[in-house]
Scaffold this active site. Structure first.
Site, PDB file in Angstrom:
ATOM      1  N   ASN A 155     -54.091  13.995  29.667  1.00 49.90           N
ATOM      2  CA  ASN A 155     -54.800  12.725  29.892  1.00 49.90           C
ATOM      3  C   ASN A 155     -54.429  12.018  31.191  1.00 49.90           C
ATOM      4  OD1 ASN A 155     -56.467  12.788  27.654  1.00 49.90           O
ATOM      5  ND2 ASN A 155     -54.955  11.853  26.306  1.00 49.90           N
ATOM      6  N   GLY A 162     -56.450   4.365  25.649  1.00 46.80           N
ATOM      7  CA  GLY A 162     -56.284   5.832  25.558  1.00 46.80           C
ATOM      8  C   GLY A 162     -54.824   6.219  25.684  1.00 46.80           C
ATOM      9  N   ARG A 180     -50.594  -4.375  12.465  1.00 46.64           N
ATOM     10  CA  ARG A 180     -50.083  -3.571  11.341  1.00 46.64           C
ATOM     11  C   ARG A 180     -48.804  -4.199  10.784  1.00 46.64           C
ATOM     12  NH1 ARG A 180     -50.849   2.275  14.376  1.00 46.64           N
ATOM     13  NH2 ARG A 180     -52.911   2.767  13.544  1.00 46.64           N
ATOM     14  N   ARG A 182     -46.248  15.313  22.620  1.00 48.15           N
ATOM     15  CA  ARG A 182     -46.595  14.124  23.417  1.00 48.15           C
ATOM     16  C   ARG A 182     -46.680  14.498  24.909  1.00 48.15           C
ATOM     17  NH1 ARG A 182     -46.988   8.821  22.304  1.00 48.15           N
ATOM     18  NH2 ARG A 182     -46.524   7.410  24.002  1.00 48.15           N
ATOM     19  N   HIS A 201     -46.092   2.181  22.955  1.00 45.38           N
ATOM     20  CA  HIS A 201     -46.990   2.401  21.815  1.00 45.38           C
ATOM     21  C   HIS A 201     -46.797   3.840  21.345  1.00 45.38           C
ATOM     22  CE1 HIS A 201     -50.409   2.622  19.197  1.00 45.38           C
ATOM     23  NE2 HIS A 201     -50.875   3.646  19.880  1.00 45.38           N
ATOM     24  N   GLY A 259     -67.293   7.505  21.861  1.00 42.70           N
ATOM     25  CA  GLY A 259     -66.302   7.964  20.867  1.00 42.70           C
ATOM     26  C   GLY A 259     -66.206   7.032  19.672  1.00 42.70           C
ATOM     27  N   GLN A 260     -65.255   7.373  18.787  1.00 45.18           N
ATOM     28  CA  GLN A 260     -65.104   6.609  17.532  1.00 45.18           C
ATOM     29  C   GLN A 260     -64.751   5.143  17.764  1.00 45.18           C
ATOM     30  OE1 GLN A 260     -62.769   7.779  14.124  1.00 45.18           O
ATOM     31  NE2 GLN A 260     -61.183   8.393  15.576  1.00 45.18           N
ATOM     32  N   ILE A 261     -63.782   4.876  18.630  1.00 48.12           N
ATOM     33  CA  ILE A 261     -63.386   3.479  18.858  1.00 48.12           C
ATOM     34  C   ILE A 261     -64.551   2.725  19.493  1.00 48.12           C
ATOM     35  CG2 ILE A 261     -61.806   1.951  20.119  1.00 48.12           C
ATOM     36  CD1 ILE A 261     -59.614   4.049  19.724  1.00 48.12           C
ATOM     37  N   ASP A 295     -50.334  -2.381  16.715  1.00 44.79           N
ATOM     38  CA  ASP A 295     -49.012  -2.303  16.085  1.00 44.79           C
ATOM     39  C   ASP A 295     -48.592  -3.677  15.563  1.00 44.79           C
ATOM     40  OD1 ASP A 295     -48.766   0.456  16.955  1.00 44.79           O
ATOM     41  OD2 ASP A 295     -48.548  -0.397  18.949  1.00 44.79           O
ATOM     42  N   ALA A 320     -67.040   5.481  25.677  1.00 44.08           N
ATOM     43  CA  ALA A 320     -67.871   4.585  24.851  1.00 44.08           C
ATOM     44  C   ALA A 320     -68.635   5.326  23.762  1.00 44.08           C
ATOM     45  CB  ALA A 320     -68.828   3.803  25.747  1.00 44.08           C
TER      46      ALA A 320
HETATM   47  P1  NAX Z   1     -62.769  10.012  20.447  1.00 43.76           P
HETATM   48  O1  NAX Z   1     -62.426  11.427  20.719  1.00 43.76           O
HETATM   49  O2  NAX Z   1     -63.632   9.688  19.266  1.00 43.76           O
HETATM   50  O3  NAX Z   1     -63.504   9.413  21.723  1.00 43.76           O
HETATM   51  C1  NAX Z   1     -63.003   9.571  23.002  1.00 43.76           C
HETATM   52  C2  NAX Z   1     -64.170   9.498  23.943  1.00 43.76           C
HETATM   53  O4  NAX Z   1     -63.642   9.539  25.259  1.00 43.76           O
HETATM   54  C3  NAX Z   1     -65.145  10.658  23.794  1.00 43.76           C
HETATM   55  O5  NAX Z   1     -66.473  10.170  23.726  1.00 43.76           O
HETATM   56  C4  NAX Z   1     -64.890  11.474  25.054  1.00 43.76           C
HETATM   57  O6  NAX Z   1     -66.061  12.160  25.501  1.00 43.76           O
HETATM   58  C5  NAX Z   1     -64.480  10.373  26.018  1.00 43.76           C
HETATM   59  N1  NAX Z   1     -63.747  10.831  27.193  1.00 43.76           N
HETATM   60  C6  NAX Z   1     -62.810  11.810  27.294  1.00 43.76           C
HETATM   61  N2  NAX Z   1     -62.411  11.945  28.568  1.00 43.76           N
HETATM   62  C7  NAX Z   1     -63.089  11.014  29.284  1.00 43.76           C
HETATM   63  C8  NAX Z   1     -63.117  10.667  30.645  1.00 43.76           C
HETATM   64  N3  NAX Z   1     -62.379  11.316  31.554  1.00 43.76           N
HETATM   65  N4  NAX Z   1     -63.932   9.642  31.044  1.00 43.76           N
HETATM   66  C9  NAX Z   1     -64.703   8.997  30.154  1.00 43.76           C
HETATM   67  N5  NAX Z   1     -64.731   9.310  28.829  1.00 43.76           N
HETATM   68  C10 NAX Z   1     -63.931  10.294  28.419  1.00 43.76           C
HETATM   69  O7  NAX Z   1     -61.389   9.206  20.420  1.00 43.76           O
HETATM   70  P2  NAX Z   1     -61.111   7.735  19.868  1.00 43.76           P
HETATM   71  O8  NAX Z   1     -60.774   7.818  18.433  1.00 43.76           O
HETATM   72  O9  NAX Z   1     -62.209   6.821  20.281  1.00 43.76           O
HETATM   73  O10 NAX Z   1     -59.738   7.397  20.616  1.00 43.76           O
HETATM   74  C11 NAX Z   1     -59.689   7.191  22.012  1.00 43.76           C
HETATM   75  C12 NAX Z   1     -58.255   7.039  22.492  1.00 43.76           C
HETATM   76  O11 NAX Z   1     -57.637   5.917  21.872  1.00 43.76           O
HETATM   77  C13 NAX Z   1     -57.329   8.231  22.157  1.00 43.76           C
HETATM   78  O12 NAX Z   1     -56.550   8.523  23.296  1.00 43.76           O
HETATM   79  C14 NAX Z   1     -56.453   7.685  21.059  1.00 43.76           C
HETATM   80  O13 NAX Z   1     -55.216   8.357  20.995  1.00 43.76           O
HETATM   81  C15 NAX Z   1     -56.300   6.246  21.498  1.00 43.76           C
HETATM   82  N6  NAX Z   1     -55.818   5.290  20.507  1.00 43.76           N
HETATM   83  C16 NAX Z   1     -54.989   4.301  20.927  1.00 43.76           C
HETATM   84  C17 NAX Z   1     -54.525   3.320  20.089  1.00 43.76           C
HETATM   85  C18 NAX Z   1     -53.633   2.235  20.581  1.00 43.76           C
HETATM   86  O14 NAX Z   1     -53.183   1.410  19.762  1.00 43.76           O
HETATM   87  N7  NAX Z   1     -53.300   2.122  21.865  1.00 43.76           N
HETATM   88  C19 NAX Z   1     -54.852   3.344  18.634  1.00 43.76           C
HETATM   89  C20 NAX Z   1     -56.059   4.164  18.325  1.00 43.76           C
HETATM   90  C21 NAX Z   1     -56.189   5.430  19.109  1.00 43.76           C
HETATM   91  O15 NAX Z   1     -55.338   6.401  18.547  1.00 43.76           O
END
Ligand code: NAX
Length: 328
Positions: free
Chosen positions: A106, A130, A162, A99, A187, A14-16, A159, A12
């Site tokens: 993860n 994620g 988009r 990948r 995905h 993070g960026q998303i 997707d 929560a």
């Molecule tokens: P960020 O790196 O900004 O944020 C991720 C957050 O997750 C960080 O705050 C981190 O501390 C936290 N985190 C990491 N491990 C954790 C754990 N074990 N328990 C709880 N929190 C944990 O990444 P963000 O840009 O928010 O992207 C998050 C994920 O979404 C990435 O895996 C990204 O690849 C994936 N995406 C998936 C998409 C989809 O369509 N399915 C599109 C967007 C995005 O690429």
């Protein structure tokens, strides 16, 4: 007063998360129902501090529908009594990272979180964002035997969105003129965006746009959009991903209009020749009461079937790669 719905978001801070939390709390997703957010992020002091900061901002919006916020680094607390869990937290793919390495990094996160999800409410539904989201969804679901596999899904709605935007731009119409686009498969770049069953302004998409464009440039544009965003912005998609996550939750929460469908990676029972035992994207119709069905009968050409097979084969190889993390 209506009983609040508890909604967990992992990653929560993070960026998303920064684009997602406000829209979950504002009434846009769950209507007038009060929302209690359960926010999970890593047990690292700076991360927890950032999480608190985001929670303060959500609070400061003064949403009438926000009934509380729980910030935690403990998955058991995060998932306690929640009706929706949005699993966003994981490491994004770094430059040059294969990948397979991403899966290795993860995958284990979703073993622990799968176990902890057993604490969710009886109507728990899980959305995995994620990456690699289809396979992470499989790991989480297989480590949470008390919850039916159908309650888990992974996000391919970005997707689909988009694809809609690309078609609308090419045909020079509004996004609302596009209907019936389905994302099939994983995905990943291998996903297949079907336009053979889509319409543009009520006409078959294949009669409005050339087959050559639809089978080449369009598929490449949708498949590579994530990379193009990183190249332009220096960071991966965030607000559009959060928006798609809201769409996904709403798609399942509310009844889909007759004759319409949406894309989501769901537990495969074999529709459209998808192998069983994976989470793959399919056309879905929700009954708005917690149930859904796969929309049957879409006509797919040999070209489409071959593309979908490449993507589902990729999912099978990802499943084989994480076999040691799968329980039941
Ligand atoms: P960020 O790196 O900004 O944020 C991720 C957050 O997750 C960080 O705050 C981190 O501390 C936290 N985190 C990491 N491990 C954790 C754990 N074990 N328990 C709880 N929190 C944990 O990444 P963000 O840009 O928010 O992207 C998050 C994920 O979404 C990435 O895996 C990204 O690849 C994936 N995406 C998936 C998409 C989809 O369509 N399915 C599109 C967007 C995005 O690429």
């Amino acid at each position: 007063m209506t009983t609040p719905i508890r909604v967990a978001v992992t990653g929560a801070a993070g960026q998303i998360g920064y684009s997602l939390l406000f829209r979950l709390a504002s009434g846009e997703t769950f209507g007038n129902r009060p929302v209690i957010l359960h926010l999970l992020d890593l047990p690292i002091p700076e991360v927890q501090k950032a999480l608190e900061g985001v929670a303060m901002e959500v609070q400061d919006c003064g949403f009438s529908t926000l009934a509380g916020i729980v910030c935690t680094d403990d998955p058991s607390k995060a998932f306690d009594g929640v009706s929706w869990a949005l699993l966003v937290g994981s490491k994004p793919r770094g430059p040059g990272m294969a990948r397979a390495d991403l899966i290795k990094e993860n995958g284990p996160i979703f073993v622990g979180q799968g176990n902890a999800l057993a604490r969710g409410a009886s109507d728990l539904r899980v959305l995995v964002v994620g990456n690699p989201c289809n396979t992470n969804c499989l790991i989480a679901a297989s480590n949470c035997p008390g919850v039916p596999k159908e309650r888990f899904s992974a996000m391919t709605r970005l997707d689909q969105n988009r694809a809609v935007a690309q078609l609308a731009a090419k045909a020079q119409v509004g996004n609302d003129a596009i209907s019936g686009v389905t994302v099939f498969g994983n995905h990943s770049e291998s996903m297949y965006s079907d336009t053979e069953n889509a319409t543009i302004g009520g006409k078959p998409a294949t009669s409005v746009l050339s087959t050559e464009w639809l089978q080449k440039d369009f598929l490449a544009a949708v498949g590579n959009r994530g990379k193009a965003i990183i190249a332009a912005r220096g960071k991966s998609s965030a607000a559009s991903a959060a928006s798609a996550a809201i769409d996904h939750v709403r798609d399942f929460e509310y009844a889909t209009p007759e004759g319409k469908w949406f894309s989501a990676a769901i537990w495969s029972e074999g529709s459209y020749d998808a192998p069983k035992g994976i989470y793959t994207s399919l056309p879905v119709h929700s009954d708005g009461k917690g149930g859904y069905k796969v929309v049957q009968g879409l006509n797919l050409s040999d070209f489409a079937k071959a593309k979908i097979k490449v993507s589902t084969d990729e999912l099978l190889s990802e499943r084989a790669f994480v076999a040691d993390l799968l329980k039941g």
